[in-house]
Design an enzyme around this catalytic site. Structure first.
Site, PDB file in Angstrom:
ATOM      1  N   ALA A   1       1.088  -1.464  -0.024  1.00 13.49           N
ATOM      2  CA  ALA A   1       0.119  -0.294  -0.195  1.00 13.49           C
ATOM      3  C   ALA A   1       0.728   0.892  -0.231  1.00 13.49           C
ATOM      4  O   ALA A   1       0.975   1.948  -0.805  1.00 13.49           O
ATOM      5  CB  ALA A   1      -1.406  -0.341   1.367  1.00 13.49           C
TER       6      ALA A   1
ATOM      7  N   GLY B   1       5.119   1.264  -0.379  1.00 14.84           N
ATOM      8  CA  GLY B   1       6.034   1.347  -0.928  1.00 14.84           C
ATOM      9  C   GLY B   1       6.080   0.456  -1.985  1.00 14.84           C
ATOM     10  O   GLY B   1       5.398  -0.426  -2.226  1.00 14.84           O
TER      11      GLY B   1
ATOM     12  N   ASP C   1       1.059  -5.443  12.480  1.00 14.29           N
ATOM     13  CA  ASP C   1       0.692  -5.726  10.957  1.00 14.29           C
ATOM     14  C   ASP C   1       1.638  -7.067  10.585  1.00 14.29           C
ATOM     15  O   ASP C   1       1.604  -6.989   9.901  1.00 14.29           O
ATOM     16  CB  ASP C   1       1.146  -4.605  10.559  1.00 14.29           C
TER      17      ASP C   1
HETATM   18  N1  ATP Z   1      13.851  -7.454   2.777  1.00 12.38           N
HETATM   19  C1  ATP Z   1      13.310  -7.757   1.428  1.00 12.38           C
HETATM   20  N2  ATP Z   1      13.507  -8.942   0.924  1.00 12.38           N
HETATM   21  C2  ATP Z   1      12.213  -9.669  -0.075  1.00 12.38           C
HETATM   22  N3  ATP Z   1      11.564  -8.855  -0.373  1.00 12.38           N
HETATM   23  C3  ATP Z   1      11.317  -8.144   0.504  1.00 12.38           C
HETATM   24  C4  ATP Z   1      11.808  -7.374   1.468  1.00 12.38           C
HETATM   25  N4  ATP Z   1      11.216  -6.363   1.511  1.00 12.38           N
HETATM   26  C5  ATP Z   1      10.085  -6.374   1.349  1.00 12.38           C
HETATM   27  N5  ATP Z   1       9.487  -7.514   0.506  1.00 12.38           N
HETATM   28  C6  ATP Z   1       8.564  -7.995  -0.609  1.00 12.38           C
HETATM   29  O1  ATP Z   1       7.629  -6.441  -0.753  1.00 12.38           O
HETATM   30  C7  ATP Z   1       6.999  -6.459  -0.607  1.00 12.38           C
HETATM   31  C8  ATP Z   1       6.079  -5.663   0.081  1.00 12.38           C
HETATM   32  O2  ATP Z   1       7.237  -4.363   1.225  1.00 12.38           O
HETATM   33  P1  ATP Z   1       6.322  -4.383   2.409  1.00 12.38           P
HETATM   34  O3  ATP Z   1       5.237  -5.046   3.405  1.00 12.38           O
HETATM   35  O4  ATP Z   1       7.054  -3.649   3.233  1.00 12.38           O
HETATM   36  O5  ATP Z   1       5.537  -3.029   1.817  1.00 12.38           O
HETATM   37  P2  ATP Z   1       3.987  -2.032   1.670  1.00 12.38           P
HETATM   38  O6  ATP Z   1       3.817  -1.197   1.416  1.00 12.38           O
HETATM   39  O7  ATP Z   1       4.288  -1.394   3.454  1.00 12.38           O
HETATM   40  O8  ATP Z   1       3.520  -3.244   2.141  1.00 12.38           O
HETATM   41  P3  ATP Z   1       1.607  -3.391   2.836  1.00 12.38           P
HETATM   42  O9  ATP Z   1       0.277  -3.190   1.682  1.00 12.38           O
HETATM   43  O10 ATP Z   1       1.780  -4.623   3.751  1.00 12.38           O
HETATM   44  O11 ATP Z   1       1.983  -1.913   4.013  1.00 12.38           O
HETATM   45  C9  ATP Z   1       6.346  -7.399   0.519  1.00 12.38           C
HETATM   46  O12 ATP Z   1       5.039  -8.430   1.166  1.00 12.38           O
HETATM   47  C10 ATP Z   1       7.662  -8.761   0.027  1.00 12.38           C
HETATM   48  O13 ATP Z   1       7.336  -9.986  -0.703  1.00 12.38           O
END
Ligand code: ATP
Length: 396
Positions: free
Chosen positions: A31, A33, A152
């Protein structure tokens, strides 16, 4: 592109110029990033030490606040003199007019959701569940001891390191709370009584304003986010199927929301589906408040653990009184050597070399992050799980 140091105060663990960053692969999109596997084209032209980097594109005031919050939490984890092996550390962060971005170690094994779908019947065996739960429990215990409620927990946020051990990711919904002051938190205590389900009625769906694209991907946030506070938080945060009854009721919540989510996660790992999923958000929330989880098969230590975590009254939930210590004592974890988790337990799945690459295409020369977001505006890309041979991503 000129970058200035991120607003957080401590020095970064490595220096970074966003102009030199080339992406090798899109790892995931949430959502807030977009996460890429990247390398520094100047200091590491052969991409021998790639790392993961999360970018928030053209951040609005609220997404900037959330991003900075996540960076702050990651920095606290990195500065921890006794770091937990199942929590990430911040490599560096950077802010430009276009992006706020931060780097964490790459987890090549993908996430627990993908791994579960690769299993026969989409479920894990009891011994595999025990392994992952033990590590997740330790990570949550560590966060709580730092006064951080994670808020979360879901399989998509549980990543697998190259070693097969877990790493929790995505801290933008976390919040700080006063550490529990309940005297019995550190004392032995009798098992909680069965939940009488006394006052579950006040639904406040009208308060929820934000639409979500996918319940599993996008967290929902009601009201202005509150990141830090006293003993309890009143934010409405989380992912629909994992949200606890007290958050839906708007009663205020504390660390016990993580124990509820641990119950939902354990149920999903056991049965291949979450316990309260409805046809829509409203039905899901009704189920969370009113419905008891169904357990197929014979009762076991595993089903007993789930039942005790999914107690709707947080004060009667396993973990409320004495935190993780109370959960670790549950019969399901009998025999677990808590102090030796990384040494004694062999991970049930060790990622293959190309596991992390199966979600999308790794481009040999890499592509520019700015180009990616520019191109996205004119030519929306599929999410990683929708990637196919026709993926326009390979054009970069
Ligand atoms: N360190 C990492 N190594 C490999 N894949 C990663 C890593 N960090 C994140 N990802 C991948 O990227 C996806 C999205 O990352 P993240 O959950 O941090 O983003 P977000 O925008 O905060 O998502 P959400 O909608 O859950 O808040 C994760 O579900 C994972 O599949």
């Amino acid at each position: 592109m000129e970058t200035r140091p991120s607003s957080s105060s401590a020095p970064p663990a490595m220096n970074l110029n966003l102009d030199n960053i080339r992406a090798l692969q899109l790892l995931g999109k949430g959502a807030t990033g977009t996460v890429f596997l990247v390398h520094d084209s100047v200091s590491d032209p052969s991409a021998s030490s790639p790392f993961a980097m999360k970018f928030v594109d053209k951040p609005s005031a609220s997404s900037l606040r959330r991003a900075n919050w996540e960076i702050q939490i990651l920095r606290r984890l990195s500065d921890d003199p006794d770091p937990n092996p199942f929590l990430p550390r911040l490599l560096t962060s950077s802010e430009s007019p276009e992006f706020v971005a931060w780097a964490i170690p790459y987890c090549s094994g993908g996430d627990l959701n993908v791994l579960r779908h690769r299993q026969n019947d989409g479920v894990f065996s009891s011994s595999v569940i025990k392994f992952y739960l033990a590590e997740i429990l330790c990570a949550l215990d560590h966060l709580h001891s730092m006064g951080i409620a994670y808020r979360d927990l879901k399989p998509e946020n549980i990543l697998l390191q190259e070693s097969g051990h877990v790493t929790l990711t995505d801290f933008d919904l976390s919040c700080t709370l006063n550490k529990p002051t309940r005297p019995e938190f550190y004392l032995s205590d009798p098992e909680p009584e069965p939940n009488p389900e006394s006052k579950l009625s006040r639904l406040r769906f009208s308060r929820q304003k934000k639409k979500t694209k996918s319940a599993r991907v996008n967290p929902i946030t009601r009201r202005r986010m509150s990141f830090s506070g006293g003993d309890r938080s009143n934010s409405f945060v989380g992912t629909d199927e994992y949200i606890s009854p007290e958050i839906i009721r708007g009663d205020g919540h504390d660390f016990a929301v993580d124990w509820w989510a641990l119950g939902v996660l354990t149920y999903e790992m056991t049965y291949g589906e979450t316990p309260f999923k409805g046809k829509n958000k409203k039905e899901t929330f009704c189920n969370v408040l009113m419905k008891e989880p169904k357990f197929a098969g014979k009762p076991s230590d595993l089903t007993d653990l789930i039942r005790r975590l999914l107690v709707k009254d947080p004060t009667r939930r396993l973990g409320y009184r004495r935190g993780a210590a109370e959960i670790k004592e549950h019969a399901f974890f009998r025999g677990v050597k808590w102090d030796l988790l990384t040494e004694v337990l062999r991970p049930p799945f060790i990622p293959l070399r190309d596991d992390g690459e199966s979600n999308g295409n790794v481009t040999a020369s890499g592509f520019g992050i700015k180009d990616y977001f520019e191109k996205l505006k004119t030519n929306p890309l599929p999410l990683p799980h929708e990637c196919s041979e026709n993926n326009p991503f390979v054009d970069f």
